[in-house]
Design a protein around this motif. Structure first.
Motif, PDB file in Angstrom:
ATOM      1  N   PRO A  12       2.445  46.670   2.742  1.00 12.00           N
ATOM      2  CA  PRO A  12       2.325  45.280   3.221  1.00 12.00           C
ATOM      3  C   PRO A  12       3.068  44.268   2.346  1.00 12.00           C
ATOM      4  CG  PRO A  12       0.234  46.084   2.334  1.00 12.00           C
ATOM      5  CD  PRO A  12       1.142  47.261   2.441  1.00 12.00           C
ATOM      6  N   GLU A  13       3.029  44.458   1.018  1.00 10.69           N
ATOM      7  CA  GLU A  13       3.730  43.519   0.144  1.00 10.69           C
ATOM      8  C   GLU A  13       5.234  43.594   0.366  1.00 10.69           C
ATOM      9  OE1 GLU A  13       2.752  43.984  -3.929  1.00 10.69           O
ATOM     10  OE2 GLU A  13       0.641  43.443  -3.679  1.00 10.69           O
ATOM     11  N   LEU A  20      10.108  37.454   4.541  1.00  7.97           N
ATOM     12  CA  LEU A  20      10.550  36.221   3.902  1.00  7.97           C
ATOM     13  C   LEU A  20      12.062  36.222   3.697  1.00  7.97           C
ATOM     14  CD1 LEU A  20       7.706  35.707   1.271  1.00  7.97           C
ATOM     15  CD2 LEU A  20       8.042  34.477   3.419  1.00  7.97           C
ATOM     16  N   ASP A  21      12.618  37.378   3.315  1.00  9.49           N
ATOM     17  CA  ASP A  21      14.075  37.485   3.189  1.00  9.49           C
ATOM     18  C   ASP A  21      14.749  37.282   4.541  1.00  9.49           C
ATOM     19  OD1 ASP A  21      14.323  37.786   0.498  1.00  9.49           O
ATOM     20  OD2 ASP A  21      14.477  39.973   0.516  1.00  9.49           O
ATOM     21  N   SER A 143       4.068  33.542  -4.700  1.00  6.72           N
ATOM     22  CA  SER A 143       4.442  34.953  -4.754  1.00  6.72           C
ATOM     23  C   SER A 143       3.200  35.802  -4.588  1.00  6.72           C
ATOM     24  CB  SER A 143       5.139  35.290  -6.076  1.00  6.72           C
ATOM     25  OG  SER A 143       4.287  35.022  -7.169  1.00  6.72           O
ATOM     26  N   VAL A 144       3.382  36.943  -3.923  1.00  2.00           N
ATOM     27  CA  VAL A 144       2.318  37.928  -3.729  1.00  2.00           C
ATOM     28  C   VAL A 144       2.913  39.286  -4.068  1.00  2.00           C
ATOM     29  CG1 VAL A 144       0.666  38.958  -2.137  1.00  2.00           C
ATOM     30  CG2 VAL A 144       1.275  36.541  -1.902  1.00  2.00           C
ATOM     31  N   HIS A 148       7.925  37.039  -2.541  1.00  5.38           N
ATOM     32  CA  HIS A 148       7.932  35.685  -3.075  1.00  5.38           C
ATOM     33  C   HIS A 148       8.740  34.776  -2.162  1.00  5.38           C
ATOM     34  CE1 HIS A 148      12.124  36.044  -4.573  1.00  5.38           C
ATOM     35  NE2 HIS A 148      11.788  37.303  -4.743  1.00  5.38           N
ATOM     36  N   LEU A 149       8.255  33.570  -1.995  1.00  2.00           N
ATOM     37  CA  LEU A 149       8.971  32.541  -1.248  1.00  2.00           C
ATOM     38  C   LEU A 149       9.576  31.589  -2.258  1.00  2.00           C
ATOM     39  CD1 LEU A 149       9.743  31.050   1.362  1.00  2.00           C
ATOM     40  CD2 LEU A 149       7.546  29.843   1.233  1.00  2.00           C
TER      41      LEU A 149
END
Length: 307
Positions: A12-13, A20-21, A143-144, A148-149
């Protein structure tokens, strides 16, 4: 189907990072696709030199921002004005003499411009790798894990939406925008009601060049490399986004670009048996699929022909 299912990475991460990319790069593709749509709406021709006009603008911004030490925002703004002026001159001297209803010479001209501008950039700034600074601050919004955004990713997405809003406002609320819509709808009728078709199309070329330059300036810092070939694959992704969203739809250009970015980052990267080198091939496949299934794209208007 079983082999396809077991080959998909379901972390999931990692999936969130790829999404996001996809939005980050897809927003840039959509912005460049918006420039392609502006030309296509007015002329019915795909401008193959759009990416190289953006490339020239990026190098001008690099020369001003890195070479001369200008603030990067000001350097990009000046480069947008410079490429807009160049595109207006190209339309007046190279494009306008041809019959607008005969698309083949116009396509050949844009291909020639593609080669000429690319060669000019390579000769002027050589082929050494360079780097264009980002307009946005470093760091992440959140970020998770590995996802990351970044501020740049958010900035590209919001910039693409702002460009779409500005174009829609320009076309709907200004005199030159209304003239451009009239020419896009029916060139002969626009001439009959007194609209100056030549200057209107010239405005469209200038606006598309400025949009393309800004799109390139948003994307290149994310690629971490600037060379004369940096816009080649980017232009293919932009073409795919424009075809997917609809070649005459500004809204479709942005949405199509984001979808292409998601396909490139999520589908191609998540399926283990598809090499990452085939990401451009995936974009070409999207173009072919759209042309076969829905030639007008998701938001494009279908042509009605009287028989």
């Amino acid at each position: 189907m079983f082999l396809f299912a077991v080959s998909i990475d379901t972390d999931p991460e990692l999936l969130l990072a790829r999404i996001l990319d996809g939005f980050r790069f897809g927003s840039g593709y959509g912005a460049l696709a918006l420039a392609l749509v502006m030309i296509y709406k007015a002329t019915g021709v795909l401008n193959f030199a759009q990416g190289e006009l953006a490339l020239l603008g990026i190098y001008i911004a690099w020369a001003l921002g890195v070479g001369w030490g200008w603030p990067i925002f000001l350097a990009i703004l000046v480069s947008m004005i410079a490429t807009a002026g160049l595109a207006a001159g190209i339309e007046r001297t190279v494009i306008r003499p041809f019959d607008p209803s005969n698309h083949l010479p116009l396509v050949i001209v844009t291909l020639g411009l593609f080669l000429a501008i690319n060669s000019f950039v390579a000769v002027t700034w050589n082929t050494d790798l360079k780097a264009l600074p980002s307009m946005f601050p470093p760091g992440d919004v959140f970020s998770v894990g590995v996802a990351h955004l970044s501020w740049s990713g958010l900035g590209i997405f919001l910039s693409a939406l702002a460009m779409l809003g500005a174009v829609n406002l320009l076309l709907a609320k200004t005199k030159v925008g209304l003239a451009f819509r009239a020419v896009s709808s029916n060139l002969e009728s626009a001439e009959l009601v007194g609209i100056r078709v030549g200057p209107t199309l010239q405005f469209g070329w200038a606006l598309a060049a400025a949009i393309g330059t800004l799109a390139g300036a948003l994307l290149v810092p994310e690629l971490n490399v600037l060379d004369p070939n940096v816009m080649l694959s980017t232009l293919v992704f932009a073409f795919a986004g424009a075809a997917l969203g609809g070649l005459d739809s500004p809204k479709g250009a942005i949405i199509g670009g984001i979808l292409v970015g998601l396909i490139r980052s999520v589908v191609v990267q998540s399926v283990s048996f598809i090499p990452s080198e085939l990401s451009v091939g995936a974009a070409v496949f999207v173009i072919l699929l759209v042309l076969l299934v829905r030639p007008s794209g998701l938001y494009g208007s279908s042509k009605v022909v009287r028989v």
